[in-house]
Write a protein that holds these residues in place. Structure first.
Motif, PDB file in Angstrom:
ATOM      1  N   ALA A 156       0.817  -1.386   0.006  1.00  0.00           N
ATOM      2  CA  ALA A 156      -0.035  -0.037  -0.127  1.00  0.00           C
ATOM      3  C   ALA A 156       0.821   1.096   0.114  1.00  0.00           C
ATOM      4  O   ALA A 156       2.029   1.384   0.520  1.00  0.00           O
ATOM      5  CB  ALA A 156      -0.995  -0.013   1.070  1.00  0.00           C
ATOM      6  N   ILE A 157       0.632   2.303  -0.758  1.00  0.00           N
ATOM      7  CA  ILE A 157       1.251   3.348  -0.525  1.00  0.00           C
ATOM      8  C   ILE A 157       0.121   4.673  -0.239  1.00  0.00           C
ATOM      9  O   ILE A 157      -0.791   4.505  -0.655  1.00  0.00           O
ATOM     10  CB  ILE A 157       2.059   3.973  -2.022  1.00  0.00           C
ATOM     11  N   ARG A 158       0.645   5.883   0.211  1.00  0.00           N
ATOM     12  CA  ARG A 158      -0.280   6.834   0.214  1.00  0.00           C
ATOM     13  C   ARG A 158       0.664   8.088   0.261  1.00  0.00           C
ATOM     14  O   ARG A 158       1.946   8.203   0.825  1.00  0.00           O
ATOM     15  CB  ARG A 158      -0.735   6.991   1.790  1.00  0.00           C
ATOM     16  N   PHE A 159       0.278   9.271  -0.727  1.00  0.00           N
ATOM     17  CA  PHE A 159       1.068  10.238  -0.815  1.00  0.00           C
ATOM     18  C   PHE A 159      -0.053  11.641  -0.256  1.00  0.00           C
ATOM     19  O   PHE A 159      -1.094  11.471  -0.861  1.00  0.00           O
ATOM     20  CB  PHE A 159       1.667  10.321  -2.018  1.00  0.00           C
ATOM     21  N   GLU A 160       0.581  12.784   0.061  1.00  0.00           N
ATOM     22  CA  GLU A 160      -0.252  13.811   0.243  1.00  0.00           C
ATOM     23  C   GLU A 160      -0.117  14.585  -1.104  1.00  0.00           C
ATOM     24  O   GLU A 160       0.692  15.408  -1.290  1.00  0.00           O
ATOM     25  CB  GLU A 160       0.176  14.365   1.397  1.00  0.00           C
ATOM     26  N   HIS A 161      -0.789  14.279  -2.022  1.00  0.00           N
ATOM     27  CA  HIS A 161      -0.745  14.767  -3.376  1.00  0.00           C
ATOM     28  C   HIS A 161      -1.830  14.766  -4.028  1.00  0.00           C
ATOM     29  O   HIS A 161      -2.794  14.199  -4.037  1.00  0.00           O
ATOM     30  CB  HIS A 161       0.333  13.829  -4.231  1.00  0.00           C
TER      31      HIS A 161
END
Length: 274
Positions: A156-161
């Protein structure tokens, strides 16, 4: 499992990501693990064995060096393909200090192994079998290994983008799945990073032909994405390569959340003694 190498030697020339120079790579059958040999160095101390104790500077890639200062940078995509092909023994001759970036994925390396063919060796190799949960975290980055009859990865990945936020995938790994679903996934970066990288003499060989560049509204690459979730697929490609630093097959279920090269290698250290 029997140890495996390639059946015949094969060559490939391509641009290195960071220096932007052409790198000639020659792969030869071996029987002493994975050994990188810097043929551009004159002395005989130019061999670097694939070993976790030889890793260094894991900020933007996986790199190895020997005690004499010979270095090879950005080996994770190549290692990922080695892991998928179950290649345990190989000599990798390079006339520079990094691997060719190819198209930013592991696709070319898989094709090279298929062209060279695979040969089984006499000796066996013992897998790393996950018999109890193993866990490592650093802030919001986490990796877990659980017992499993096979090799599965959940990532799983998560970016504030604005464009790239959260993605999750899971695959039971074998060569067929890897070749179709993971190997073609390309490395990526954000448009705001480009100026910093260039100023620090990094990614000098980076182009839209070998990396995805992410903007606030999409990607700069004219051809778009190969998969809607290509970003998390590439992160899975990376962790497969990073865990190959142990050069042993893994039996277990790896769950990674926002991990990266540094955490991958620290996690590999936990698995090494299992």
């Amino acid at each position: 499992m029997k140890r495996r190498t390639i059946a015949k030697e094969i060559e490939y020339t391509g641009v290195g990501l960071h220096k932007g120079e052409n790198i000639k790579m020659r792969l030869l059958p071996g029987d002493s693990g994975i050994v990188f040999k810097r043929v551009d160095l004159e002395n005989k101390k130019n061999e670097i064995s694939l070993d976790i104790i030889n890793t260094f500077d894991l900020t933007r890639g996986t790199n190895i060096q020997n005690e004499f200062g010979a270095k090879v940078y950005t080996i994770e995509h190549f290692l990922s393909a080695l892991a998928a092909a179950d290649i345990t023994d190989l000599i990798v001759e390079l006339d520079g200090n990094e691997l060719p970036i190819c198209d930013g994925s592991a696709k070319v390396f898989i094709e090279l192994f298929e062209q060279a063919g695979i040969k089984e060796l006499e000796k066996d190799i013992m897998p790393i079998v996950i018999k109890k949960p193993v866990y490592l975290s650093a802030g919001d980055k986490n990796i877990v290994a659980l017992p499993y009859d096979g090799y599965k990865i959940t990532y799983a990945i998560r970016f504030e983008h604005k464009f790239l936020k959260s993605q999750l995938i899971e695959f039971d790994l074998n060569m067929k799945t890897y070749k179709k679903e993971i190997a073609p996934a390309r490395t990526f970066g954000f448009d705001y990073e480009i100026e910093y990288l260039k100023k620090n003499n990094l990614a000098l060989g980076g182009t839209l032909d070998n990396a995805i560049v992410v903007t606030e509204t999409g990607v700069l690459n004219p051809g778009g994405l190969r998969f809607e979730d290509e970003f998390v697929r590439h992160k899975m490609l990376d962790i497969i390569g990073d865990l190959k630093i142990l050069n042993r097959p893994i039996q277990g279920h790896i769950i990674a959340i926002k991990a990266g090269h540094a955490l991958d290698i620290e996690f590999a250290k936990l698995l090494k003694n299992m």
